[in-house]
Design a protein around this motif. Structure first.
Motif, short mmCIF file in Angstrom:
data_model
loop_
_atom_site.label_atom_id
_atom_site.label_comp_id
_atom_site.label_asym_id
_atom_site.label_seq_id
_atom_site.Cartn_x
_atom_site.Cartn_y
_atom_site.Cartn_z
N GLY A 1 0.43 -1.08 -0.17
CA GLY A 1 -0.30 -0.36 -0.43
C GLY A 1 0.60 0.86 -0.53
N TRP A 2 0.11 2.31 -0.37
CA TRP A 2 0.83 3.58 -0.38
C TRP A 2 0.31 4.68 0.78
CZ3 TRP A 2 1.81 5.72 -6.21
CH2 TRP A 2 2.41 4.54 -7.16
N VAL A 3 1.05 5.17 1.47
CA VAL A 3 1.09 6.08 2.95
C VAL A 3 0.46 7.60 2.19
CG1 VAL A 3 0.97 6.69 4.92
CG2 VAL A 3 1.04 4.28 4.58
N THR A 4 -1.24 8.35 2.65
CA THR A 4 -0.70 9.46 1.94
C THR A 4 -1.42 9.84 3.47
OG1 THR A 4 -2.86 8.93 0.95
CG2 THR A 4 -1.11 9.10 -0.49
N ALA A 5 -1.09 11.08 3.57
CA ALA A 5 -1.16 12.55 4.65
C ALA A 5 -3.01 12.17 4.80
CB ALA A 5 -1.29 14.06 4.45
N ASN A 6 -4.15 11.81 4.19
CA ASN A 6 -5.22 12.22 4.62
C ASN A 6 -5.37 10.93 4.94
OD1 ASN A 6 -4.56 10.81 1.71
ND2 ASN A 6 -7.17 10.60 1.57
N LEU A 7 -5.10 9.64 4.98
CA LEU A 7 -5.32 9.00 5.96
C LEU A 7 -4.95 8.40 7.56
CD1 LEU A 7 -3.51 5.54 3.79
CD2 LEU A 7 -5.91 6.60 3.39
N GLN A 8 -6.42 8.12 7.75
CA GLN A 8 -6.59 8.37 8.97
C GLN A 8 -7.08 6.85 9.67
OE1 GLN A 8 -9.82 10.74 10.44
NE2 GLN A 8 -8.59 12.61 10.09
N GLY A 9 -6.10 6.33 10.69
CA GLY A 9 -6.85 4.46 11.57
C GLY A 9 -5.65 3.82 11.24
N ARG A 10 -5.29 2.41 12.31
CA ARG A 10 -4.70 2.06 11.90
C ARG A 10 -4.14 1.07 10.73
NH1 ARG A 10 -2.92 -2.18 17.50
NH2 ARG A 10 -0.55 -1.97 16.88
N ILE A 11 -3.03 1.17 10.11
CA ILE A 11 -2.47 0.68 9.34
C ILE A 11 -1.53 -0.83 9.07
CG2 ILE A 11 -1.26 0.78 6.54
CD1 ILE A 11 -2.29 3.62 6.84
N LYS A 12 -1.95 -1.70 9.12
CA LYS A 12 -1.49 -2.65 8.74
C LYS A 12 -0.16 -3.10 8.40
CE LYS A 12 -2.58 -7.32 8.35
NZ LYS A 12 -3.95 -8.93 8.11
N GLY A 13 0.87 -3.56 8.74
CA GLY A 13 1.99 -4.34 8.27
C GLY A 13 2.89 -4.23 9.33
N ALA A 14 3.33 -3.17 10.19
CA ALA A 14 4.12 -3.29 11.65
C ALA A 14 4.57 -4.51 11.95
CB ALA A 14 4.08 -2.37 12.14
N PRO A 15 5.27 -4.98 12.69
CA PRO A 15 5.89 -6.21 13.63
C PRO A 15 4.45 -5.86 14.11
CG PRO A 15 7.58 -4.84 12.94
CD PRO A 15 6.61 -4.22 12.40
N GLY A 16 4.15 -7.20 14.61
CA GLY A 16 2.65 -7.41 15.39
C GLY A 16 1.49 -6.63 14.78
N THR A 17 0.96 -6.50 13.40
CA THR A 17 0.08 -6.72 13.11
C THR A 17 -0.14 -6.78 11.78
OG1 THR A 17 0.76 -4.69 11.16
CG2 THR A 17 0.37 -3.55 14.24
N GLU A 18 0.40 -7.68 11.61
CA GLU A 18 0.27 -8.99 10.51
C GLU A 18 -0.69 -9.78 10.60
OE1 GLU A 18 3.14 -9.39 12.14
OE2 GLU A 18 5.05 -8.12 10.92
#
Length: 157
Positions: free
Chosen positions: A138-155
């Motif tokens: 995914g591509w993260v842009t400044a308009n996104l809110q909420g917790r984005i999956k992908g970091a350790p512990g969120t997979e």
């Protein structure tokens, strides 16, 4: 071109949604535009940054098929590519679904790029950040809110 509307990734659906992108997208590697389009599609899935897909005719880079595939429970089997721009090759940095499942048929042969492997990726004039972790594209842009999956512990959620 409309500004990026505020979106909460926790409001994205599961199964994911497929929709057209009303913005110009651009991918840069080795000082070259390797892909540019105003006809992109994007996938929206709960807790993910949007994943953008370029029509194959809007990809300028040389895509070199590599071994190995992955299976998405929604879209089907993805094939991967090295992306070559001039003398620089970004290894296993793009993917495509040649025969996606019926619900995502419009994605057939469209190409997505890992922002982390490119010099820069843009939605409109905004330079994106890569989705956390080393699996999701995914591509993260400044308009996104909420917790984005992908970091350790969120997979796994």
């Amino acid at each position: 071109m409309p500004p990026l509307a505020t979106e909460n990734v926790q409001d994205y659906p599961r199964p994911p949604a497929l929709e057209p992108v009303p913005h110009q997208l651009r991918v840069m590697l080795n000082g070259e535009i390797v892909a540019e389009t105003t006809r992109a599609l994007r996938i929206l899935e709960t807790h993910h940054a949007p994943t953008y897909y370029f029509p194959p005719e809007d990809v300028r880079a040389v895509l070199i098929p590599v071994q190995g595939t992955t299976l998405c429970e929604w879209k089907g089997r993805a094939a991967y590519f090295d992306v070559q721009a001039g003398s620089k090759t970004a290894r296993r940095s793009a993917w495509s679904y040649s025969s996606p499942d019926a619900r995502f048929h419009a994605l057939a042969s469209h190409v997505s790029f890992y922002a982390s492997a490119m010099d820069a990726c843009f939605v409109g004039e905004e330079r994106v950040l890569p989705q956390p972790g080393n699996f999701y594209g995914g591509w993260v842009t400044a308009n996104l809110q909420g917790r984005i999956k992908g970091a350790p512990g969120t997979e796994q959620w």
